[in-house]
Design an enzyme around this catalytic site. Structure first.
Site, short mmCIF file in Angstrom:
data_model
loop_
_atom_site.label_atom_id
_atom_site.label_comp_id
_atom_site.label_asym_id
_atom_site.label_seq_id
_atom_site.Cartn_x
_atom_site.Cartn_y
_atom_site.Cartn_z
N GLU A 47 39.34 60.82 41.48
CA GLU A 47 40.45 60.16 40.77
C GLU A 47 39.94 58.91 40.06
OE1 GLU A 47 43.43 59.00 43.63
OE2 GLU A 47 43.38 60.97 44.59
N LYS A 60 39.66 55.11 39.31
CA LYS A 60 39.96 53.91 40.10
C LYS A 60 40.63 52.92 39.15
CE LYS A 60 37.72 50.62 43.21
NZ LYS A 60 38.47 49.50 42.72
N ASP A 105 42.29 49.86 37.52
CA ASP A 105 42.05 48.43 37.73
C ASP A 105 43.38 47.69 37.69
OD1 ASP A 105 40.54 46.28 38.25
OD2 ASP A 105 39.68 46.08 36.25
N TYR A 135 49.12 57.45 44.65
CA TYR A 135 48.06 58.33 45.12
C TYR A 135 48.01 58.49 46.63
CZ TYR A 135 45.99 53.65 45.29
OH TYR A 135 45.78 52.31 45.51
N LYS A 182 31.39 52.97 41.24
CA LYS A 182 31.72 51.98 40.21
C LYS A 182 30.93 52.23 38.92
CE LYS A 182 33.53 48.33 41.19
NZ LYS A 182 34.53 47.47 41.77
N CYS A 224 43.99 27.25 5.50
CA CYS A 224 44.07 28.66 5.87
C CYS A 224 42.95 29.46 5.18
CB CYS A 224 45.43 29.21 5.46
SG CYS A 224 45.52 31.00 5.57
N CYS A 236 44.59 31.81 2.31
CA CYS A 236 45.25 31.33 1.09
C CYS A 236 44.87 29.90 0.70
CB CYS A 236 46.76 31.45 1.23
SG CYS A 236 47.44 30.27 2.40
N CYS A 280 49.22 28.52 9.57
CA CYS A 280 49.22 28.35 8.12
C CYS A 280 50.68 28.28 7.73
CB CYS A 280 48.56 29.56 7.46
SG CYS A 280 48.99 29.70 5.72
N CYS A 315 51.56 33.45 2.04
CA CYS A 315 50.17 33.78 2.36
C CYS A 315 50.01 35.30 2.48
CB CYS A 315 49.80 33.09 3.67
SG CYS A 315 48.19 33.54 4.30
S1 IVH Z 1 42.42 54.94 47.53
C1 IVH Z 1 42.61 54.82 51.88
N1 IVH Z 1 42.66 55.59 45.03
O1 IVH Z 1 41.06 50.22 44.49
C2 IVH Z 1 42.96 54.64 50.45
N2 IVH Z 1 42.47 53.30 45.56
O2 IVH Z 1 38.74 48.69 45.54
C3 IVH Z 1 42.16 53.59 49.80
N3 IVH Z 1 42.57 51.82 43.61
O3 IVH Z 1 42.66 48.71 47.23
C4 IVH Z 1 42.49 53.42 48.38
N4 IVH Z 1 42.83 53.40 42.12
O4 IVH Z 1 44.01 49.09 45.07
C5 IVH Z 1 42.53 54.59 45.90
N5 IVH Z 1 42.91 56.33 42.84
C6 IVH Z 1 42.78 55.33 43.72
C7 IVH Z 1 42.72 53.99 43.31
C8 IVH Z 1 42.57 52.99 44.27
C9 IVH Z 1 42.72 52.11 42.31
C10 IVH Z 1 42.39 50.46 44.15
C11 IVH Z 1 43.19 50.17 45.39
C12 IVH Z 1 42.17 49.75 46.42
C13 IVH Z 1 41.05 49.29 45.54
C14 IVH Z 1 39.74 49.30 46.31
#
Ligand code: IVH
Length: 686
Positions: free
Chosen positions: A125, A127, A129, A241, A329, A423, A426, A441, A446
């Site tokens: 999945e 991750k 942010d 999730y 990561k 500006c 202009c 400006c 302009c």
């Molecule tokens: S699973 C046991 N799935 O990443 C479940 N986390 O760096 C643990 N996060 O605290 C988390 N997308 O806030 C999971 N698809 C995803 C995620 C996800 C973002 C975040 C979550 C977690 C942090 C860890």
């Protein structure tokens, strides 16, 4: 008699409650189509109308408002502080891996604990942010939402989460024939899409306010606002999730669980995949290094999860990290390069924004030559000098920005940057407004501002002129066809046909959507005008206070400041805007074109002011500011009737240049003849 009235009232009430329930279900359903299935069935406009109808019923019957009503997303009372919430189970984090090697090492470690791991499949999945949130549902109704906090105790941000459109306030039973679980606690991530983040920053910058650094900070800041009404103005999003707790058996595999969540109306990413073994999971993660920008939100990696949740759980945790999953990561997106120079852009309200011209540098596979510097104060605060080596970050799709200089790398040739006093587009002088970070400006004509202004005027949240993108805006300005917003409404087909890329159909379509935009409500028109500090929310507040633009134009600063959320700066900006002669001219042109909505109805709508009701008009000759269709619409919008030929029944002949036989006939029959100024006077004064 009294009883009969009571019965009639009861009947009306029954009707209204039935409609209320129907509207809530319909709105919830369309929210689900939009946010969960990503497949809307109706336009934003139609959606807004349903919402408007629901709001009206609830305003008439405040006693019927329930917390799960879709109207409750606007944001309730501000909180003093957030109360603590004990999570029903620990909200865990994730261990990180920075290479395929580290992912394999993780796998070997867990395989030592349980050999069965060698035969499992994985879910990969994105991750996201953002920020973890925990959402509690009781009998399908959203009752509590908390931040992750330290994983044991979070903060109650229910009021703020309620304003997030993709957070289901009620599990839509219509999508699932079963009753929702009595108790369900779901975990997900709240975040902001990159596009929304950029639009928000643009808005803040145009309003002279400080901008945010990245979508994650913005989402965090917005979710922890004490005033939910402010959170409601922030385009936050949710993806879920994990099931933290449920009183019904939830699926035992992550892959099935995602589908289960979706079936209950929770938004779930479409980017998750099921992988047969670890090596394919690693390969899948690696394909996302270059594909990550195809996602609308920022991701800082991918998560590899053992699909079998019981097995994953049985592996236990290390500190706060479950052994059954790992975050792979993406490589760091921060580099250093040289700041060659500082350029300045001019926005639609005239705000000057500095940007960095960089020695081209590769950040995560993309060559970066420019980066944001936010505002002139930022340059001074960070002491960023031309010629400096600077640290630049490009996180996902966000426009790269300069974090700061590396002073140790200076050789003395660097120069302190002095913001321009005129500006760059202009040449007119620039001004700083006290209390704001931005320089402006002040030249209304302009050209850089005109293009940005038009771009805003036609945009979705404003007049929503479909098919009128930035390219065409530039073409129209370059060809000298449009000098202000109102000129859009006098464009003729021949004008468009003369432009490159315009054939018959495209010209017709554009004219049709310009015409349709005359129907937009007052709040959209106010937003479209591009008054500094007046975005969608303020525009809507103004539209509910003032009947039309004439009333708004006459409002004093004191009157404006009575409206919540309007301080002295915005009040002054509004008054100044309406006093500027160029703007006055735009307004009278808009009025002439029939773009003049009043608070309860769209311009040109059926309920328009009926000043010409009962009067029959014939139009002849060429008019200076109306096309034939426009004048017809204008008369009809004011309740008048237009016919083709002059007869005794005709009340007025509107005659323009080169009027011919109709003028003669009108004079013969003694029908009053007026010009277009006479028509407008008649329509406005009666
Ligand atoms: S699973 C046991 N799935 O990443 C479940 N986390 O760096 C643990 N996060 O605290 C988390 N997308 O806030 C999971 N698809 C995803 C995620 C996800 C973002 C975040 C979550 C977690 C942090 C860890």
């Amino acid at each position: 008699m009294k009883k009969v009235i009571q019965m009639a009232d009861q009947l009306d009430n029954d009707k209204a409650t039935a409609r209320l329930v129907e509207l809530r279900n319909t709105i919830n359903f369309h929210n689900y189509r939009y946010y969960v299935l990503d497949d809307p069935l109706i336009s934003d406009y139609e959606f807004d109308r349903l919402m408007g109808e629901l709001k009206k019923i609830e305003a008439e019957h405040p006693e019927w408002v329930t917390p799960d009503s879709p109207t409750q997303r606007v944001g309730g009372q501000p909180a003093e502080k957030f109360t603590k919430v004990q999570h029903p189970a620990p909200i865990l984090s994730l261990a990180n891996a920075f290479s395929a090697q580290e992912v394999r090492a993780w796998f070997e470690r867990i395989a030592k604990i349980d050999e069965r791991v060698r035969n499992v499949n994985f879910v990969v999945e994105p991750k996201i942010d953002g920020l973890s949130v925990v959402l509690h549902y009781h009998d399908g109704i959203f009752v509590l939402g908390a931040t992750r906090g330290d994983g044991e105790v979070g903060e109650d941000v229910s009021g703020n989460l309620r304003t997030v459109q993709s957070v289901p306030l009620k599990i839509p039973v219509e999508q699932n024939s079963m009753k929702p679980p009595r108790r369900l606690v779901v975990r997900g991530e709240v975040f902001m899409n990159v596009e929304d983040f950029e639009a928000l920053n643009q808005r803040l910058s145009e309003a002279g306010e400080k901008t945010y650094l990245n979508p994650r900070n913005t989402a965090a800041g917005s979710l922890r606002q004490l005033d939910p009404a402010l959170t409601a103005t922030r385009p936050l999003n949710l993806l879920t999730y994990q099931v933290v707790e449920a009183d019904v058996p939830a699926p035992k595999h992550q892959w099935d669980l995602l589908a289960w969540l979706r079936s209950w109306g929770f938004p779930v990413t479409r980017a998750a995949t099921l992988q047969p073994d670890l090596e394919s999971a690693i390969r899948e993660c690696e394909t996302w290094v270059t594909r990550r920008s195809s996602l609308p939100f920022e991701v800082d990696g991918m998560v590899i999860k053992i699909n079998d949740l019981e097995l994953a759980d049985s592996l236990g945790v290390v500190g706060k990290d479950p052994r059954g999953a790992i975050a792979y990561k993406f490589p760091a997106q921060e580099v250093t390069t040289r700041l060659i120079n500082i350029g300045v852009n001019v926005g639609r309200t005239g705000v000057l924004t500095p940007y960095a011209m960089l020695e081209p540098v590769d950040i995560g596979g993309v060559i970066v030559k420019q980066a944001t510097l936010h505002n002139f104060d930022y340059i001074a605060e960070k002491d960023i000098r031309v010629g400096d080596r600077v640290r630049v970050i490009r996180a996902g799709e966000v426009i790269p920005y300069v974090i700061g200089p590396i002073p140790e790398a200076r050789d003395g040739s660097e120069t302190v940057y002095i913001p321009p006093s005129t500006c760059p587009a202009c040449g007119e002088k620039v001004e700083k407004i006290p209390g704001e970070v931005a320089w402006y400006c002040v030249n209304a004509a302009c050209p850089a501002q005109l293009i940005r202004n038009l771009e805003h005027f036609v945009s979705r949240g404003a007049m929503d002129i479909v098919g009128l993108g930035i390219k065409i805006v530039e073409q129209l300005v370059d060809a000298g066809l449009v000098h202000d917003d109102a000129d859009l409404y006098t464009l003729k087909k021949q004008d468009l046909l003369a432009l490159e890329g315009f054939a018959d159909k495209k010209a017709d379509n554009l004219l049709a959507s310009i015409e349709t935009s005359k129907q937009r409500n007052l709040d959209r028109l106010i937003n479209a005008l591009g008054i500094r500090g007046v975005g969608e929310v303020t525009a809507s507040d103004l539209a509910s206070r003032f009947q039309n633009l004439d009333e708004l134009a006459n409002a004093s600063e004191a009157e404006l400041q009575e409206i919540e959320g309007i301080g002295p700066n915005i009040a002054q900006a509004i008054v100044d805007w309406f006093q500027r002669p160029a703007n006055k001219q735009v307004l009278s042109k808009l009025k002439l074109a029939g773009v003049w909505p009043s608070a309860e109805r769209p311009a040109g709508g059926s309920a328009a002011i009926s000043t010409l009701a009962g009067l029959v008009f014939v139009v002849t000759g060429t008019l200076a500011s109306f096309t034939r269709d426009e004048v017809k619409a204008y008369i009809q919008n004011h309740g008048g009737k237009v016919t083709d030929s002059v007869s005794k029944k005709t009340n007025y002949l509107v005659a323009g240049e080169a009027a011919g036989s109709k003028l003669q006939k009108a004079q013969d029959l003694g029908v009053s003849v007026i010009d277009e100024a006479g028509l407008i006077k008649l329509a406005e004064d009666r």
